[in-house]
Motif scaffolding. Sequence first.
Motif, PDB file in Angstrom:
ATOM      1  N   PHE A   6      -0.075 -12.217   4.703  1.00  0.00           N
ATOM      2  CA  PHE A   6       1.091 -11.486   5.178  1.00  0.00           C
ATOM      3  C   PHE A   6       0.956 -11.231   6.677  1.00  0.00           C
ATOM      4  CE2 PHE A   6       0.740  -9.588   0.727  1.00  0.00           C
ATOM      5  CZ  PHE A   6       1.703 -10.432   0.178  1.00  0.00           C
ATOM      6  N   PRO A   7       1.285 -12.200   7.508  1.00  0.00           N
ATOM      7  CA  PRO A   7       1.100 -12.036   8.964  1.00  0.00           C
ATOM      8  C   PRO A   7       1.956 -10.945   9.574  1.00  0.00           C
ATOM      9  CG  PRO A   7       2.316 -14.044   8.463  1.00  0.00           C
ATOM     10  CD  PRO A   7       1.793 -13.547   7.161  1.00  0.00           C
ATOM     11  N   ALA A   8       3.086 -10.588   8.922  1.00  0.00           N
ATOM     12  CA  ALA A   8       3.968  -9.555   9.471  1.00  0.00           C
ATOM     13  C   ALA A   8       3.678  -8.178   8.882  1.00  0.00           C
ATOM     14  CB  ALA A   8       5.434  -9.925   9.212  1.00  0.00           C
ATOM     15  N   LEU A   9       2.757  -8.110   7.936  1.00  0.00           N
ATOM     16  CA  LEU A   9       2.497  -6.860   7.221  1.00  0.00           C
ATOM     17  C   LEU A   9       1.937  -5.782   8.150  1.00  0.00           C
ATOM     18  CD1 LEU A   9       2.670  -6.033   4.137  1.00  0.00           C
ATOM     19  CD2 LEU A   9       0.174  -6.197   4.143  1.00  0.00           C
ATOM     20  N   THR A  10       2.524  -4.588   8.083  1.00  0.00           N
ATOM     21  CA  THR A  10       2.024  -3.456   8.858  1.00  0.00           C
ATOM     22  C   THR A  10       1.516  -2.330   7.962  1.00  0.00           C
ATOM     23  OG1 THR A  10       4.242  -2.469   8.987  1.00  0.00           O
ATOM     24  CG2 THR A  10       3.575  -3.936  10.782  1.00  0.00           C
ATOM     25  N   THR A  11       2.000  -2.260   6.708  1.00  0.00           N
ATOM     26  CA  THR A  11       1.618  -1.167   5.798  1.00  0.00           C
ATOM     27  C   THR A  11       1.182  -1.745   4.458  1.00  0.00           C
ATOM     28  OG1 THR A  11       3.228   0.313   6.843  1.00  0.00           O
ATOM     29  CG2 THR A  11       2.384   0.955   4.683  1.00  0.00           C
ATOM     30  N   LEU A  12      -0.024  -1.378   4.031  1.00  0.00           N
ATOM     31  CA  LEU A  12      -0.572  -1.878   2.766  1.00  0.00           C
ATOM     32  C   LEU A  12      -1.131  -0.715   1.963  1.00  0.00           C
ATOM     33  CD1 LEU A  12      -1.436  -4.201   0.878  1.00  0.00           C
ATOM     34  CD2 LEU A  12      -3.537  -4.392   2.236  1.00  0.00           C
ATOM     35  N   ASP A  62       5.773  -4.237   4.295  1.00  0.00           N
ATOM     36  CA  ASP A  62       5.262  -3.090   3.533  1.00  0.00           C
ATOM     37  C   ASP A  62       5.001  -3.540   2.100  1.00  0.00           C
ATOM     38  OD1 ASP A  62       4.999  -0.725   2.008  1.00  0.00           O
ATOM     39  OD2 ASP A  62       6.170   0.408   3.444  1.00  0.00           O
ATOM     40  N   PHE A  63       3.730  -3.461   1.662  1.00  0.00           N
ATOM     41  CA  PHE A  63       3.360  -3.939   0.325  1.00  0.00           C
ATOM     42  C   PHE A  63       2.549  -2.872  -0.394  1.00  0.00           C
ATOM     43  CE2 PHE A  63       0.546  -6.959  -2.295  1.00  0.00           C
ATOM     44  CZ  PHE A  63       1.473  -7.008  -3.330  1.00  0.00           C
ATOM     45  N   LYS A  64       2.967  -2.552  -1.635  1.00  0.00           N
ATOM     46  CA  LYS A  64       2.233  -1.608  -2.475  1.00  0.00           C
ATOM     47  C   LYS A  64       1.964  -2.256  -3.816  1.00  0.00           C
ATOM     48  CE  LYS A  64       2.244   3.124  -4.269  1.00  0.00           C
ATOM     49  NZ  LYS A  64       2.963   4.431  -4.304  1.00  0.00           N
ATOM     50  N   LEU A  65       0.692  -2.286  -4.205  1.00  0.00           N
ATOM     51  CA  LEU A  65       0.284  -2.897  -5.466  1.00  0.00           C
ATOM     52  C   LEU A  65      -0.487  -1.869  -6.270  1.00  0.00           C
ATOM     53  CD1 LEU A  65       0.036  -5.463  -7.247  1.00  0.00           C
ATOM     54  CD2 LEU A  65      -2.092  -5.956  -6.021  1.00  0.00           C
ATOM     55  N   ILE A  66      -0.071  -1.655  -7.516  1.00  0.00           N
ATOM     56  CA  ILE A  66      -0.702  -0.662  -8.377  1.00  0.00           C
ATOM     57  C   ILE A  66      -1.250  -1.337  -9.620  1.00  0.00           C
ATOM     58  CG2 ILE A  66      -0.354   1.475  -9.678  1.00  0.00           C
ATOM     59  CD1 ILE A  66       2.012   2.085  -7.866  1.00  0.00           C
ATOM     60  N   LYS A 106      -1.418  -2.033  10.273  1.00  0.00           N
ATOM     61  CA  LYS A 106      -1.603  -0.781  11.005  1.00  0.00           C
ATOM     62  C   LYS A 106      -1.887   0.399  10.077  1.00  0.00           C
ATOM     63  CE  LYS A 106       1.158  -1.992  15.076  1.00  0.00           C
ATOM     64  NZ  LYS A 106       1.187  -3.420  14.759  1.00  0.00           N
ATOM     65  N   LYS A 107      -1.395   0.344   8.847  1.00  0.00           N
ATOM     66  CA  LYS A 107      -1.606   1.447   7.902  1.00  0.00           C
ATOM     67  C   LYS A 107      -2.193   0.884   6.601  1.00  0.00           C
ATOM     68  CE  LYS A 107       2.209   4.267   9.680  1.00  0.00           C
ATOM     69  NZ  LYS A 107       3.467   4.988   9.333  1.00  0.00           N
ATOM     70  N   LEU A 108      -3.377   1.371   6.228  1.00  0.00           N
ATOM     71  CA  LEU A 108      -4.051   0.890   5.030  1.00  0.00           C
ATOM     72  C   LEU A 108      -4.415   2.065   4.137  1.00  0.00           C
ATOM     73  CD1 LEU A 108      -5.452  -1.307   3.322  1.00  0.00           C
ATOM     74  CD2 LEU A 108      -7.487  -0.986   4.769  1.00  0.00           C
ATOM     75  N   THR A 109      -3.988   1.998   2.873  1.00  0.00           N
ATOM     76  CA  THR A 109      -4.319   3.014   1.878  1.00  0.00           C
ATOM     77  C   THR A 109      -5.036   2.347   0.715  1.00  0.00           C
ATOM     78  OG1 THR A 109      -2.407   4.397   2.441  1.00  0.00           O
ATOM     79  CG2 THR A 109      -3.408   4.750   0.287  1.00  0.00           C
ATOM     80  N   LEU A 110      -6.247   2.815   0.432  1.00  0.00           N
ATOM     81  CA  LEU A 110      -7.029   2.334  -0.699  1.00  0.00           C
ATOM     82  C   LEU A 110      -7.291   3.530  -1.608  1.00  0.00           C
ATOM     83  CD1 LEU A 110      -9.638   0.097   1.167  1.00  0.00           C
ATOM     84  CD2 LEU A 110      -7.508  -0.628   0.071  1.00  0.00           C
ATOM     85  N   LYS A 111      -6.758   3.478  -2.826  1.00  0.00           N
ATOM     86  CA  LYS A 111      -6.839   4.623  -3.717  1.00  0.00           C
ATOM     87  C   LYS A 111      -7.311   4.194  -5.102  1.00  0.00           C
ATOM     88  CE  LYS A 111      -4.062   8.652  -5.060  1.00  0.00           C
ATOM     89  NZ  LYS A 111      -2.729   9.284  -4.988  1.00  0.00           N
ATOM     90  N   TYR A 112      -8.349   4.855  -5.589  1.00  0.00           N
ATOM     91  CA  TYR A 112      -8.878   4.594  -6.930  1.00  0.00           C
ATOM     92  C   TYR A 112      -9.179   3.116  -7.137  1.00  0.00           C
ATOM     93  CZ  TYR A 112      -6.639   9.152  -7.609  1.00  0.00           C
ATOM     94  OH  TYR A 112      -6.235  10.455  -7.481  1.00  0.00           O
ATOM     95  N   PHE A 113     -10.027   2.553  -6.314  1.00  0.00           N
ATOM     96  CA  PHE A 113     -10.276   1.127  -6.376  1.00  0.00           C
ATOM     97  C   PHE A 113     -11.775   0.854  -6.429  1.00  0.00           C
ATOM     98  CE2 PHE A 113     -11.153   2.074  -2.089  1.00  0.00           C
ATOM     99  CZ  PHE A 113     -12.032   1.105  -1.635  1.00  0.00           C
TER     100      PHE A 113
END
Length: 339
Positions: A156-162, A142-146, A181-188
């Motif tokens: 990130f081969p094991a990443l499921t949530t970005l 699970d990775f979140k970058l702001i 499996k879960k991708l969120t792109l906000k204000y980009f």
Amino acid sequence: MEFDHDNVRQRVVEEDRLSSLPDELIHKILSCFDIKFGVQSCLLSSRWEFLWTSMPCLNFSTDHFRVLGKFAKFVNHVLSHRNHQIQVSSVNLYFRGEDNQGFVKKIAKYAFSHNVQQLTVSLQSSRYVFPTVLFSSQSLKDFKLISNTTKTPLDFPALTTLNLNCVTLWGDLFSKCINLKKLTLKYFVVDNNRQLLYGYLNVSPQLSSFCYTSSYLGCYVPLHFSNDQFHSLNKVSFCLRKYNPNKAYKEEDVRNTIYMLQKLHSARYLTLSADTVEYISSFPDLFLHHSSPFSNLVCLTIDSSMRKDVAYKVKMSTEAKNFLLGNSPSATLIMKLSN
């Protein structure tokens, strides 16, 4: 009535229920706060003296330090005195400033070497570029970058949530995230060769949730997916926001938005902002050669919650409605009004 301070103090000592809690529960309580608070908690009692050294959740913030140099020293202290036998489950890093390569790299290396699974990095700077070590991990899920510009592909081969928020995307970032499996792109925005172009996302076909929010239509860049279809797509949230009600929409951008929605045709639950619906409704003739792609749709939600007018009525053309619901006649239509 005279207040017996000694008796109260004795009862507090005798009923120190907090210290009698198991380490796992105390760690969970401390994980709600910055790690600085966790370190300071060692002063409470001998029972708490070394508890912070085995905390699996690490929250770092420069807001608790007047000088960035002192924060860097604190990071060194925490990482050097931590129990290295304990794995790191999550790291949250919030910082302001420009010259932060040193401690960001140190935290990332330590976290990845201890099999961190959740990482959140929030940056208050427009010029800072993260070290490449931040974007490669075999354990991260699970990775979140702001707020940042990243040119480094995410390995990130094991990443499921970005979750990418206020980020400038550059090049092919997602091809190595094979389990996403879960991708969120906000204000980009998408930046290729220093020019804002239509973005191409090479996203895993296993994607089950996609959330897209543009800052404003004036900064809107339609996306194109490299994949022909997503077999497991369940939820899609698509939010465009109008920045100038008097400015005309561009037909080419609306056309590309329709193509983008077609790529998401396997979605079962689709949420569109009111501005998105009005946006694609502005050129009804564009739907003449497009039948509805949504054959699996269970529920369509039109979200007007960002509108200030409670009585606002969404302007949706018949062509747009048929495009969204024509192939799923039993789907539920929900109009979400502003509060």
